[in-house]
Design a protein around this motif. Structure first.
Motif, PDB file in Angstrom:
ATOM      1  N   THR A  23       0.837  -1.204   0.000  1.00 59.45           N
ATOM      2  CA  THR A  23       0.000   0.000   0.000  1.00 59.45           C
ATOM      3  C   THR A  23       0.874   1.256   0.000  1.00 59.45           C
ATOM      4  OG1 THR A  23      -1.567  -1.253   1.352  1.00 59.45           O
ATOM      5  CG2 THR A  23      -1.910   1.124   1.240  1.00 59.45           C
ATOM      6  N   SER A  24       1.889   1.271   0.849  1.00 57.44           N
ATOM      7  CA  SER A  24       2.765   2.449   0.942  1.00 57.44           C
ATOM      8  C   SER A  24       3.582   2.629  -0.339  1.00 57.44           C
ATOM      9  CB  SER A  24       3.712   2.332   2.144  1.00 57.44           C
ATOM     10  OG  SER A  24       2.962   2.198   3.327  1.00 57.44           O
ATOM     11  N   THR A  25       3.968   1.510  -0.966  1.00 58.67           N
ATOM     12  CA  THR A  25       4.691   1.594  -2.243  1.00 58.67           C
ATOM     13  C   THR A  25       3.824   2.345  -3.256  1.00 58.67           C
ATOM     14  OG1 THR A  25       5.791  -0.514  -1.781  1.00 58.67           O
ATOM     15  CG2 THR A  25       5.770   0.205  -4.084  1.00 58.67           C
ATOM     16  N   GLY A  26       2.553   1.955  -3.325  1.00 57.96           N
ATOM     17  CA  GLY A  26       1.621   2.616  -4.241  1.00 57.96           C
ATOM     18  C   GLY A  26       1.423   4.084  -3.885  1.00 57.96           C
ATOM     19  N   LYS A  27       1.273   4.358  -2.609  1.00 55.21           N
ATOM     20  CA  LYS A  27       1.043   5.746  -2.172  1.00 55.21           C
ATOM     21  C   LYS A  27       2.228   6.645  -2.543  1.00 55.21           C
ATOM     22  CE  LYS A  27      -1.806   4.803   1.957  1.00 55.21           C
ATOM     23  NZ  LYS A  27      -1.800   4.789   3.428  1.00 55.21           N
ATOM     24  N   ILE A  28       3.423   6.130  -2.289  1.00 49.81           N
ATOM     25  CA  ILE A  28       4.629   6.945  -2.566  1.00 49.81           C
ATOM     26  C   ILE A  28       4.806   7.119  -4.076  1.00 49.81           C
ATOM     27  CG2 ILE A  28       7.159   7.022  -2.353  1.00 49.81           C
ATOM     28  CD1 ILE A  28       6.805   5.622   0.391  1.00 49.81           C
ATOM     29  N   ALA A  29       4.558   6.031  -4.823  1.00 53.52           N
ATOM     30  CA  ALA A  29       4.681   6.110  -6.283  1.00 53.52           C
ATOM     31  C   ALA A  29       3.707   7.152  -6.834  1.00 53.52           C
ATOM     32  CB  ALA A  29       4.399   4.745  -6.896  1.00 53.52           C
ATOM     33  N   LYS A  30       2.507   7.138  -6.317  1.00 56.38           N
ATOM     34  CA  LYS A  30       1.483   8.101  -6.762  1.00 56.38           C
ATOM     35  C   LYS A  30       1.915   9.524  -6.436  1.00 56.38           C
ATOM     36  CE  LYS A  30      -3.327   9.171  -5.479  1.00 56.38           C
ATOM     37  NZ  LYS A  30      -3.889   9.788  -6.659  1.00 56.38           N
ATOM     38  N   ARG A  31       2.435   9.698  -5.238  1.00 53.03           N
ATOM     39  CA  ARG A  31       2.861  11.033  -4.811  1.00 53.03           C
ATOM     40  C   ARG A  31       4.016  11.550  -5.678  1.00 53.03           C
ATOM     41  NH1 ARG A  31       4.223  13.805   0.771  1.00 53.03           N
ATOM     42  NH2 ARG A  31       2.041  13.392   1.069  1.00 53.03           N
ATOM     43  N   LEU A  32       4.999  10.669  -5.922  1.00 51.24           N
ATOM     44  CA  LEU A  32       6.148  11.089  -6.745  1.00 51.24           C
ATOM     45  C   LEU A  32       5.699  11.421  -8.174  1.00 51.24           C
ATOM     46  CD1 LEU A  32       8.890   8.514  -5.611  1.00 51.24           C
ATOM     47  CD2 LEU A  32       8.777  10.941  -5.033  1.00 51.24           C
ATOM     48  N   THR A  33       4.732  10.642  -8.662  1.00 53.55           N
ATOM     49  CA  THR A  33       4.227  10.866 -10.018  1.00 53.55           C
ATOM     50  C   THR A  33       3.472  12.195 -10.094  1.00 53.55           C
ATOM     51  OG1 THR A  33       3.921   8.485 -10.231  1.00 53.55           O
ATOM     52  CG2 THR A  33       2.803   9.857 -11.861  1.00 53.55           C
ATOM     53  N   GLU A  34       2.564  12.393  -9.157  1.00 45.05           N
ATOM     54  CA  GLU A  34       1.668  13.545  -9.254  1.00 45.05           C
ATOM     55  C   GLU A  34       2.289  14.837  -8.745  1.00 45.05           C
ATOM     56  OE1 GLU A  34      -1.926  12.326  -7.343  1.00 45.05           O
ATOM     57  OE2 GLU A  34      -2.384  10.845  -8.919  1.00 45.05           O
ATOM     58  N   LYS A  35       3.035  14.740  -7.649  1.00 44.50           N
ATOM     59  CA  LYS A  35       3.549  15.979  -7.053  1.00 44.50           C
ATOM     60  C   LYS A  35       4.919  16.356  -7.569  1.00 44.50           C
ATOM     61  CE  LYS A  35       0.827  16.271  -2.952  1.00 44.50           C
ATOM     62  NZ  LYS A  35       0.743  16.211  -1.511  1.00 44.50           N
ATOM     63  N   GLU A  36       5.707  15.339  -7.945  1.00 50.75           N
ATOM     64  CA  GLU A  36       7.077  15.666  -8.358  1.00 50.75           C
ATOM     65  C   GLU A  36       7.321  15.345  -9.826  1.00 50.75           C
ATOM     66  OE1 GLU A  36      10.088  14.463  -5.587  1.00 50.75           O
ATOM     67  OE2 GLU A  36       8.684  14.578  -3.917  1.00 50.75           O
ATOM     68  N   ASN A  37       6.212  14.946 -10.486  1.00 52.53           N
ATOM     69  CA  ASN A  37       6.301  14.732 -11.921  1.00 52.53           C
ATOM     70  C   ASN A  37       7.350  13.683 -12.323  1.00 52.53           C
ATOM     71  OD1 ASN A  37       5.136  15.321 -14.265  1.00 52.53           O
ATOM     72  ND2 ASN A  37       6.351  17.175 -14.702  1.00 52.53           N
ATOM     73  N   LYS A  38       7.519  12.687 -11.477  1.00 54.76           N
ATOM     74  CA  LYS A  38       8.507  11.639 -11.753  1.00 54.76           C
ATOM     75  C   LYS A  38       7.849  10.504 -12.540  1.00 54.76           C
ATOM     76  CE  LYS A  38      11.849  13.311  -9.117  1.00 54.76           C
ATOM     77  NZ  LYS A  38      12.990  13.964  -9.765  1.00 54.76           N
ATOM     78  N   LYS A  39       8.651   9.872 -13.356  1.00 59.09           N
ATOM     79  CA  LYS A  39       8.177   8.677 -14.059  1.00 59.09           C
ATOM     80  C   LYS A  39       8.603   7.475 -13.207  1.00 59.09           C
ATOM     81  CE  LYS A  39       8.325   6.627 -18.628  1.00 59.09           C
ATOM     82  NZ  LYS A  39       9.172   6.369 -19.768  1.00 59.09           N
ATOM     83  N   VAL A  40       7.617   6.815 -12.640  1.00 57.66           N
ATOM     84  CA  VAL A  40       7.911   5.778 -11.639  1.00 57.66           C
ATOM     85  C   VAL A  40       7.563   4.388 -12.169  1.00 57.66           C
ATOM     86  CG1 VAL A  40       7.453   4.990  -9.269  1.00 57.66           C
ATOM     87  CG2 VAL A  40       7.369   7.440  -9.791  1.00 57.66           C
ATOM     88  N   LEU A  41       8.448   3.440 -11.897  1.00 53.46           N
ATOM     89  CA  LEU A  41       8.180   2.025 -12.193  1.00 53.46           C
ATOM     90  C   LEU A  41       8.134   1.271 -10.864  1.00 53.46           C
ATOM     91  CD1 LEU A  41       7.971  -0.300 -14.340  1.00 53.46           C
ATOM     92  CD2 LEU A  41      10.446  -0.575 -14.084  1.00 53.46           C
ATOM     93  N   MET A  42       7.084   0.476 -10.677  1.00 57.93           N
ATOM     94  CA  MET A  42       7.001  -0.328  -9.448  1.00 57.93           C
ATOM     95  C   MET A  42       7.223  -1.802  -9.806  1.00 57.93           C
ATOM     96  SD  MET A  42       3.714   1.242  -7.402  1.00 57.93           S
ATOM     97  CE  MET A  42       2.456   0.615  -8.485  1.00 57.93           C
ATOM     98  N   ALA A  43       7.882  -2.513  -8.890  1.00 60.73           N
ATOM     99  CA  ALA A  43       8.055  -3.954  -9.093  1.00 60.73           C
ATOM    100  C   ALA A  43       7.896  -4.666  -7.760  1.00 60.73           C
ATOM    101  CB  ALA A  43       9.435  -4.241  -9.685  1.00 60.73           C
TER     102      ALA A  43
END
Ligand code: GDP
Length: 296
Positions: free
Chosen positions: A115-135
């Motif tokens: 859950t936290s992996t998803g939350k952080i990925a979402k935050r980095l994507t939306e707030k910091e405009n990062k392109k994130v890959l989760m595995a």
């Protein structure tokens, strides 16, 4: 906010004259109340003991202020010491490195890692405009990789395609290679958890760490973990050298003593706080809020 403790301490210091210094006997009586509050909040015993000893040393002999009651003065000393111990500066997740920046998520099973992996990925994507890959590197729990994939689809973050039969280290290598080729900024690696800290778990996490050399290694820990918080945090820190803690379930009715315990034993900052099951329920860590919750 501190009514309870203030009231109690107010009573203890009633007899003390406004002028003069805080006496050891008064401070000790006050610290018995503080100790009770800490233990009720599930702060680990050795941490509570050290905190009390430090604060007692600081308070005894302090000049009684005219502007506030001695009880309030001691509450302020206790509160300030706790904020300090919790880490007065707010710290965010660092992605300042050569992309793709690996972030390793570690912790016990059920702590809220995926859950936290998803939350952080979402935050980095939306707030910091990062392109994130989760595995997901969780090859033990059936459907763990599938769970992250579904989460990724929900929040619009890419996940590494699943290849069944691969080992965690192989998946991590594939994730880093894919991220390099496809220009991802950040790779979030969600590792497997166990119900208890065990050697197999640590060996697996260490192998992944050695391969990817993570920029952040975040321990995801349930804030409702009681006295065991110290063991969990110190074991993970010793074995994989964590860079910070994500404290989950702060929306529950626990008092958050685990925050103080984990910070005290590892010295590593609490970076983010989970406040619910939804993907938006992630907040900065506010030491003052947690201090007042612990002190009750
Ligand atoms: P993992 O085994 O460590 O990956 O744990 P999961 O991420 O699968 O989470 C286990 C359960 O805890 C799920 O039902 C999550 O929705 C829930 N959860 C995770 N973080 C929080 C939080 O901050 N607050 C609440 N209330 N539930 C959470």
């Amino acid at each position: 906010m501190f009514d309870n403790l203030s009231d109690k301490l107010g009573g203890i210091f009633d007899g003390l004259k406004r002028r003069g210094a805080l006496k050891e006997s008064d401070v000790q009586a006050a610290m018995r109340e503080v100790r009770m509050a800490l233990l009720e909040a599930d702060v680990a015993l050795p941490v509570a003991k050290k905190f009390i000893a430090d604060v007692t040393k600081e308070a005894v002999g302090q000049k009684v202020l005219k502007s506030v009651s001695p009880g309030q003065q001691v509450v302020k000393i206790v509160n300030d010491a706790m904020v300090e111990m919790l880490g007065s500066e707010s710290q965010s997740i660092s992605t300042a490195s050569v992309p793709p920046v690996p972030i390793l998520m570690v912790g016990l099973q059920g702590s809220g890692k995926t859950t936290s992996t998803g939350k952080i990925a979402k935050r980095l994507t939306e707030k910091e405009n990062k392109k994130v890959l989760m595995a997901s590197l969780d090859t033990r729990r059936p459907a763990a990789q599938e769970q992250l994939k579904i989460l990724g689809e929900q929040i619009g973050v890419k996940t590494l395609p699943i290849i069944t039969g691969q080992q965690p280290v192989e998946i991590a290598r594939r994730a880093m290679d894919a991220a390099k080729l496809q220009g991802f900024d950040v790779v979030m690696l969600d590792t497997a958890g166990r119900l208890h800290v065990d050697a197999d778990l640590m060996t697996e996490v260490r192998m992944v760490r050695d391969l990817v050399n993570p920029h952040e290694t975040l321990l995801v820990a349930d804030s409702l973990t009681g006295q065991d918080a110290v063991n969990v945090a110190s074991e993970f820190d010793k074995q994989v050298n964590i860079t910070g803690v994500v404290l989950t379930r702060m929306d529950g009715d626990g008092r958050g003593g685990a925050a103080l315990s984990m910070r005290a034993v590892t010295g590593k900052p609490i970076k983010l706080v989970g406040t619910g099951e939804k993907m938006e329920a992630l907040e900065e860590f506010h030491p003052e809020r947690v201090a007042s919750r612990i002190l009750g």
